[in-house]
Design an enzyme around this catalytic site. Structure first.
Site, PDB file in Angstrom:
ATOM      1  N   HIS A 154      -7.373 -16.258 -40.397  1.00 16.57           N
ATOM      2  CA  HIS A 154      -6.641 -16.312 -39.123  1.00 16.57           C
ATOM      3  C   HIS A 154      -5.180 -16.727 -39.311  1.00 16.57           C
ATOM      4  CE1 HIS A 154     -10.201 -15.595 -36.725  1.00 16.57           C
ATOM      5  NE2 HIS A 154     -10.842 -16.607 -37.290  1.00 16.57           N
ATOM      6  N   HIS A 192     -15.406 -13.194 -36.696  1.00 18.80           N
ATOM      7  CA  HIS A 192     -14.160 -13.112 -35.934  1.00 18.80           C
ATOM      8  C   HIS A 192     -13.156 -12.195 -36.616  1.00 18.80           C
ATOM      9  CE1 HIS A 192     -16.009 -17.112 -35.178  1.00 18.80           C
ATOM     10  NE2 HIS A 192     -15.727 -16.803 -33.931  1.00 18.80           N
ATOM     11  N   ASP A 274     -20.715 -16.565 -40.344  1.00 22.84           N
ATOM     12  CA  ASP A 274     -20.895 -16.861 -38.914  1.00 22.84           C
ATOM     13  C   ASP A 274     -21.408 -15.657 -38.130  1.00 22.84           C
ATOM     14  OD1 ASP A 274     -18.453 -15.632 -39.323  1.00 22.84           O
ATOM     15  OD2 ASP A 274     -17.262 -17.143 -38.275  1.00 22.84           O
TER      16      ASP A 274
HETATM   17 ZN   LIG Z   1     -15.318 -16.679 -38.083  1.00 27.07          ZN
END
Ligand SMILES: [Zn+2]
Length: 329
Positions: A154, A192, A274
């Site tokens: 990220h 994500h 995740d």
């Molecule tokens: Zn993640």
């Protein structure tokens, strides 16, 4: 498989993160470390390759902030971890500001990624673990795993977020190019979207990026990862909440076929566990046993492969999930 980890990566100890209107215990905590290390058996401590590889990706202002933020936070009379609370909106003119809160806001996009006294040390050695594993990949033309923690995908050139401070996949990709590789494929299979990695490499021809992730219409990081960002060297494959292996596998095949079209000579996998059904902050339904076939499919590309760790917060299952994934190589 050779695995790289440095004990100094434990120095990052966030206590809490702010989301959904409140402070919650940090999901990216030390318990993850013990779970993953227990699954790896032995690890190698990386050598220190210094800051040059880091500076190929991240700007000096940002690196200065990461190093100094917590000291400045304490000097401003604060306690605990440093958090931003004010952010420049899109299009706001750049300003040179000195107050720690302004600087934090300028280089952050969320309130889930605090800077503590050991954040820089842990992030720095996380990079060195990635570079150590990359050296093993390049020298021996095979697969190696870097237990990068905190995560990295990220983080952009000049911003942190999503528990990420330095972008290991990006730093490794630039280092591989500097070592003579000509086209790097990055496959991001964290739950994500890898927004930092996409931002860093958008528009490039020598790095191609494919990400399979939760639809950002419903899930963090919201502002990146939509299918219509798939332009040129970027492929985003958002999937709905509830995705299981039957739904995931065709997207994985699509991503791999797309990456192979560009004939890369090295693969970097941003692996997040995740996507597991028990993950406390995510909503896919992959099982531990799904990670081995996922990895076998990736290994079938036949490329020298660096695996870096991203997320994965179901601590009880995390070690088994990492072991299942690595077994597929
Ligand atoms: Zn993640």
């Amino acid at each position: 498989m050779r695995c790289f980890w440095d004990e100094r990566q434990r120095a990052h100890k966030p206590a809490a993160e702010f989301f959904n209107g409140g402070l919650h215990p940090a999901a990216e905590h030390d318990g993850r470390v013990d779970a993953v290390l227990a699954s790896l058996g032995s690890t190698e401590t990386p050598v220190d390759l210094g800051m040059e590889p880091v500076r190929r990706v991240h700007g000096d202002d940002y690196l200065d902030l990461l190093r100094d933020a917590h000291d400045e936070w304490l000097a401003a009379g604060r306690e605990g971890d440093a958090f931003p609370y004010t952010f420049p909106i899109v299009g706001r003119r750049p300003l040179s500001l000195s107050r720690i809160d302004a600087r934090l806001g300028q280089h952050s996009f969320d309130t889930s990624t605090p800077i503590g006294p050991g954040t820089w040390e842990a992030s720095y050695w996380s990079v060195q673990a990635a570079l150590g594993a990359l050296s093993a990949v390049i020298e021996e033309d095979r697969t190696a795993f870097a237990f990068t923690r905190p995560p990295g995908h990220h983080a952009g050139r000049d911003y942190l977020g999503g528990y990420s401070y330095l972008n290991h996949a990006a730093i490794a990709a630039e280092d591989a190019l500097a070592a003579g590789r000509t086209r790097i494929a990055i496959l991001d299979v964290d739950y994500h979207h890898g927004n930092g990695t996409q931002d860093i490499f958008a528009g490039r021809e020598d790095v191609i990026f494919a990400s399979i992730h939760a639809d950002p219409s419903t899930d963090y990081p919201f502002f990146w990862g939509h299918a219509d960002e798939s332009v040129g060297n970027i492929l985003n494959l958002p999937l709905p909440r509830g995705t299981d292996w039957n739904r995931y596998e065709p997207a994985l095949t699509h991503a791999i076929d797309w990456l192979e079209e560009s004939a890369p000579d090295l693969l970097i996998v941003s692996y997040g566990a995740d996507t597991h059904e028990a993950d406390p902050i995510s909503h896919f339904k992959l099982k531990t046993s799904d990670y081995a076939p996922m990895a076998r499919r990736i290994a079938s590309m036949g490329l020298p492969t660096l695996i870096v760790m991203e997320g994965g917060y179901a601590v009880e299952a995390l070690g088994d999930n990492v072991a299942s994934f690595l077994s597929g190589f």
